[in-house]
Design a protein around this motif. Structure first.
Motif, PDB file in Angstrom:
ATOM      1  N   GLY A  30       2.846   2.359  -0.196  1.00  0.00           N
ATOM      2  CA  GLY A  30       1.470   3.179   0.503  1.00  0.00           C
ATOM      3  C   GLY A  30       0.315   2.544   0.275  1.00  0.00           C
ATOM      4  N   ALA A  31      -0.661   3.034   0.994  1.00  0.00           N
ATOM      5  CA  ALA A  31      -2.030   2.286   0.990  1.00  0.00           C
ATOM      6  C   ALA A  31      -2.748   2.548  -0.658  1.00  0.00           C
ATOM      7  N   GLY A  32      -3.073   1.394  -1.144  1.00  0.00           N
ATOM      8  CA  GLY A  32      -3.786   1.590  -2.492  1.00  0.00           C
ATOM      9  C   GLY A  32      -2.868   1.426  -3.475  1.00  0.00           C
ATOM     10  N   VAL A  33      -1.680   1.467  -3.408  1.00  0.00           N
ATOM     11  CA  VAL A  33      -0.737   1.301  -4.462  1.00  0.00           C
ATOM     12  C   VAL A  33      -0.321  -0.293  -4.806  1.00  0.00           C
ATOM     13  N   LEU A  38      10.956  -5.731  -4.882  1.00  0.00           N
ATOM     14  CA  LEU A  38      12.115  -6.045  -5.395  1.00  0.00           C
ATOM     15  C   LEU A  38      13.057  -6.107  -4.301  1.00  0.00           C
ATOM     16  N   SER A  39      12.897  -6.296  -3.069  1.00  0.00           N
ATOM     17  CA  SER A  39      13.612  -6.106  -2.008  1.00  0.00           C
ATOM     18  C   SER A  39      14.341  -7.257  -1.379  1.00  0.00           C
ATOM     19  N   ALA A  40      13.942  -8.395  -1.779  1.00  0.00           N
ATOM     20  CA  ALA A  40      14.307  -9.639  -0.922  1.00  0.00           C
ATOM     21  C   ALA A  40      15.093 -10.939  -1.816  1.00  0.00           C
ATOM     22  N   ASN A  41      15.529 -10.576  -3.233  1.00  0.00           N
ATOM     23  CA  ASN A  41      15.914 -11.495  -4.196  1.00  0.00           C
ATOM     24  C   ASN A  41      15.145 -12.482  -4.180  1.00  0.00           C
ATOM     25  N   GLY A 330       5.180   2.136  -5.759  1.00  0.00           N
ATOM     26  CA  GLY A 330       5.069   0.668  -5.269  1.00  0.00           C
ATOM     27  C   GLY A 330       6.227  -0.145  -5.510  1.00  0.00           C
ATOM     28  N   LEU A 331       7.213   0.515  -5.884  1.00  0.00           N
ATOM     29  CA  LEU A 331       8.462  -0.140  -6.081  1.00  0.00           C
ATOM     30  C   LEU A 331       9.479  -0.156  -5.073  1.00  0.00           C
ATOM     31  N   ILE A 332       9.627  -1.421  -4.441  1.00  0.00           N
ATOM     32  CA  ILE A 332      10.149  -1.471  -3.093  1.00  0.00           C
ATOM     33  C   ILE A 332      11.407  -2.233  -3.269  1.00  0.00           C
TER      34      ILE A 332
END
Ligand SMILES: Cc1ncc(COP(=O)(O)O)c(C=O)c1O
Length: 380
Positions: A30-33, A38-41, A330-332
């Motif tokens: 999201g905006a500003g976060v 952690l999505s692509a190793n 912010g944790l993807i």
């Protein structure tokens, strides 16, 4: 001239239209976060400073690179004790997967891999006009018996990611050797060892020796993972002269960029940096496994730098809901629906900050307190 049955516009081959495009790990929340990807190793410690320096020094952009990646092949050869003439460098190992498939399989041929095998195998197979064949896994591990049982007279290539993405599991060297022994000699075994540096199990082999000694084995490696050069797109293949020759014939003449060659050449010589990345992973992979298990999540034991986490099938606690909850913070992470795993998320081991935030966020999501501090202490 047009015939009544001809289409009115260019139409791709049927296999091409069957491809679901590879969806890369998301990079924005999201905006500003503040984002923790952690999505692509990718490696949380970044590339070697020596690789960065070499990259910056390779900025003569008007010149074509060395189309044979000579310095890089020599550096890889020196680092691994391999003959540079049997190495091909590529635009990431993705390109080498595709080129190997195009060179050895076509319409009417089958390409075999396991149930949760890396998705690019399917894409490359369909792009070549060949037929993907999938062998079932056992408890998220590639199953040699199932792979051998799925070999037919049309099989041309068997892809084996070891460890595999997205499961993080591996099969022992003896099993890989059994697979090789069980294959007809004209079937190419492509061992994809993208995460080999992270594995230290006595019964594990990346495939160097098999690729050295067997006429039907190639090994694929990448600079995107432990070397932290994903953005530059550099990978390499090692194998028998005939395979190297075939891939060289169909690859782009200048497939690896000069900055990519320069940075990867420096990276392969910086063993201290690789050791630092391994040391970081050795602290945080077990820590994350332990913490997430303590939260009641089912974690597939991984030997790589990522984990496959299975969520309950209960409203409010599903993988899809966890993904949305984490994204807001912010944790993807990576959804793995495309692998037939809609109940799981894949997460890459991150920095200490990201790992701790992730465990805090998942404890909130699971409606429990964060588990008591376990072994990790201070991260490398
Ligand atoms: C098993 C496996 N092989 C190959 C690749 C491709 O890596 P690259 O094209 O960046 O070298 C990946 C990337 O995620 C992977 O997980």
């Amino acid at each position: 001239m047009s015939s009544a049955s001809a289409p009115s516009r260019p139409v791709p081959r049927p296999g091409v239209q069957a491809i679901e495009a590879y969806v890369p790990g998301k990079a924005e929340a999201g905006a500003g976060v503040k984002v923790y990807k952690l999505s692509a190793n990718e490696t949380p410690i970044g590339p070697s400073p020596k690789a960065m320096e070499a990259f910056r020094a390779a900025a003569a952009l008007e010149f074509y690179p060395d189309g044979s990646s000579t310095k890089l092949r020599e550096a890889i050869g020196a680092a691994y004790g391999l003959d540079p003439a049997r190495i091909v460098c590529g635009t990431g190992s993705d390109e080498l997967i595709t080129l190997t498939t195009l060179a050895f399989a076509g319409p009417g041929d089958e390409v075999l891999y396991s149930q949760y095998g890396f998705l690019v195998y399917r894409i490359a197979t369909l792009a070549a006009g060949a037929t993907p064949v999938v062998a079932p896994e056992k408890d998220y591990h590639s199953d040699v018996d199932a792979l051998l049982a799925a070999v037919s007279e049309r099989t041309r290539i068997v892809f084996l990611a070891n460890p595999n993405n997205p499961t993080g599991t591996y099969i022992p060297a003896e099993e890989v050797r059994r697979l090789q022994r069980g294959l007809p000699p004209h079937v190419l075994l492509a061992l994809d060892s993208a995460y080999a540096e992270y594995v230290h199990r006595e019964d594990y082999e990346a495939g160097t020796e098999l690729a050295e000694s067997c006429a039907n084995v190639v090994m694929l490696r990448t600079f995107s993972k432990i070397h932290g050069l994903a953005s530059l797109r550099v990978g390499w293949l090692y194998g028998p002269a005939e395979v190297v020759d075939a891939v060289n014939r169909i690859r782009g003449a200048f497939n690896v960029s000069a900055p990519g060659i320069a940075a990867a050449t420096a990276a392969v010589g910086d063993t201290a940096h690789v050791e630092a990345a391994v040391a970081h992973n050795d602290v945080w992979l077990p820590w994350l496994t332990e913490q997430l298990t303590a939260l009641g999540l089912d974690v597939t034991p991984s030997v790589a730098n990522f984990l496959l986490v299975h969520f309950p099938d209960e409203p409010g606690r599903t993988a899809r809901e966890a993904d949305a909850f984490l994204m807001q913070r912010g944790l993807i992470l990576r959804r793995v629906d495309a692998y037939g795993l809609p109940g799981a998320l894949r997460l890459t081991v991150g920095t200490e900050e990201a790992n701790r935030l992730l465990v805090d966020a998942l404890s909130a999501f699971m409606g429990r307190n964060a588990p008591a501090e376990a072994s990790a202490g201070h991260g490398a």
